[in-house]
Design an enzyme around this catalytic site. Structure first.
Site, PDB file in Angstrom:
ATOM      1  N   PHE A 326     -39.653 -37.843 -22.491  1.00  0.00           N
ATOM      2  CA  PHE A 326     -39.616 -39.515 -22.245  1.00  0.00           C
ATOM      3  C   PHE A 326     -38.612 -40.234 -22.788  1.00  0.00           C
ATOM      4  CE2 PHE A 326     -43.854 -37.475 -22.217  1.00  0.00           C
ATOM      5  CZ  PHE A 326     -44.619 -38.180 -20.947  1.00  0.00           C
ATOM      6  N   ASP A 327     -38.085 -41.210 -21.963  1.00  0.00           N
ATOM      7  CA  ASP A 327     -36.737 -41.740 -22.284  1.00  0.00           C
ATOM      8  C   ASP A 327     -36.944 -43.305 -22.721  1.00  0.00           C
ATOM      9  OD1 ASP A 327     -37.730 -43.120 -19.922  1.00  0.00           O
ATOM     10  OD2 ASP A 327     -35.735 -43.065 -19.020  1.00  0.00           O
ATOM     11  N   LYS A 328     -38.119 -43.521 -23.148  1.00  0.00           N
ATOM     12  CA  LYS A 328     -38.454 -45.086 -23.058  1.00  0.00           C
ATOM     13  C   LYS A 328     -39.434 -45.144 -24.318  1.00  0.00           C
ATOM     14  CE  LYS A 328     -39.414 -49.218 -20.983  1.00  0.00           C
ATOM     15  NZ  LYS A 328     -38.334 -50.064 -21.738  1.00  0.00           N
TER      16      LYS A 328
END
Length: 389
Positions: A326-328
């Site tokens: 996940f990037d956020k």
């Protein structure tokens, strides 16, 4: 206009939560099957076996006739399903005198349809929530500098739109005038308000926070970011996963094969009961309904927590995933700030400073304001009344 998510739906019709009375009204075939089963069992225990057989068998044949009519209409529209096996199994079991087996097949058939309808209702509830949240009207500037309310569909590129605090931005655009903060959680997953200055891009579907925002439209409502998300969710709900398409593809050969095996069993044994037994075993209603119900329920659950799934095939692929990146921040965490430290200067104590800050923030809806007020209450402080805020 009604608040979003509250109006326009009949109880027990479009949402997944069904009350007992609404359940009976919504799924009469299932309720009738259970009532007939209870009545037939009571007659059987009362020594009235012939009456029990007539009741159960007659009801099963009535359901078979009803399903056969629906099946004929489906065939006329070019759709072939495996309900033909269920109808044949019900008829065969009644003819050989096994009325209770027929009733069990009826319960599988009607119960499976009820489960599929229930799962569909839950999936479409999330789409309905998105549609209800989409703005229908906007405040567009006129040539004399006034603002008039117009349908969102009438907005064009270059129109100046006024977005009041708490309203949803109707179209994609750029911010004009003073800076403003927006709640972008429905689009980006960011739970904290995002501050935008003049010239910054503003996405439709975001919510203006504490002040009036002026947005210059850069696209129509139909081409907006929020409408694309709605279209994506609708397409996902209507899509079929590979395993569901596979079941549909083999419906015809599976039906033919089952009927052939049942006929061979009857011919070899000389007993028509064998024909009915094979068809009862081959009736695959729960098996074939399980796949679409599972995918619809999964996409519905994902949509309810802000996760957009492109199609049922994506859900099937996710079953094989072992690592996810996940990037956020804010997508997985709540993103709710807390007061970590209060440093006071000028002779005030930290509690006195916190109480004064909470007094000024008492009626603000900003996420940082509610955090300060919550911390003051947690410490047992009583913020003094504030004026001229």
């Amino acid at each position: 206009r009604r608040p979003a998510g509250r109006g326009g739906r009949r109880p027990g019709r479009h949402d997944g939560r069904v009350k007992p009375v609404d359940w009976v009204r919504r799924y009469p075939a299932v309720a009738a099957t259970l009532v007939v089963g209870a009545a037939g069992l009571a007659l059987l225990l009362g020594g009235l076996a012939p009456a029990s057989g007539w009741l159960v068998g007659g009801y099963a044949l009535a359901i078979a006739a009803w399903q056969a009519w629906s099946m004929v209409r489906a065939l006329a529209s070019g759709t072939f399903g495996l309900d033909v096996l269920a109808v044949t199994a019900i008829t065969a079991t009644v003819l050989v005198g096994d009325h209770w087996a027929a009733l069990i097949v009826v319960l599988m058939l009607t119960g499976g349809e009820a489960l599929e309808d229930y799962a569909n209702a839950r999936a479409h509830r999330e789409v309905a929530a998105l549609l209800e949240r989409a703005p229908r009207f906007a405040h567009r500037a006129t040539a004399d500098g006034q603002f008039v309310e117009v349908p969102v569909a009438e907005l064009a590129v270059g129109d100046l739109v006024m977005v009041r605090p708490g309203e949803v931005v109707p179209v994609d655009g750029v911010l004009e005038g003073a800076a403003a903060s927006f709640d972008e959680s429905s689009i980006t997953g960011e739970s904290l308000p995002v501050e935008h200055g003049p010239g910054d891009a503003v996405l439709s579907g975001t919510v203006s926070q504490q002040r009036v925002a002026l947005v210059r439209a850069t696209g129509s409502a139909r081409d907006s970011q929020y409408q694309r998300i709605i279209d994506l969710v609708q397409a996902a709900a209507a899509s079929k996963s590979p395993i569901v398409r596979l079941a549909d593809r083999y419906a015809v050969p599976f039906t033919a094969f089952s009927l052939a095996v049942a006929g061979i069993a009857w011919w070899v044994s000389g007993d028509p009961v064998r024909f009915a037994q094979v068809l009862v075993v081959a009736t695959p209603c729960p098996l074939l309904i399980a796949a679409p119900v599972a995918f619809l329920a999964g996409m519905s659950r994902a949509a309810s927590i802000g996760v957009i799934v492109k199609s049922g095939g994506v859900m099937e692929t996710l079953a094989r995933a072992r690592t996810v990146a996940f990037d956020k921040t804010g997508t997985l965490t709540h993103g709710r700030p807390v007061v970590d430290l209060v440093e006071a200067a000028g002779g005030d104590t930290p509690d006195e400073l916190l109480a004064l800050a909470a007094a000024a923030e008492t009626y603000s809806t900003h996420v940082l304001a509610t955090t300060i007020v919550s911390e003051a209450r947690a410490r047992g402080l009583q913020p003094p009344p504030a004026t001229g805020v």
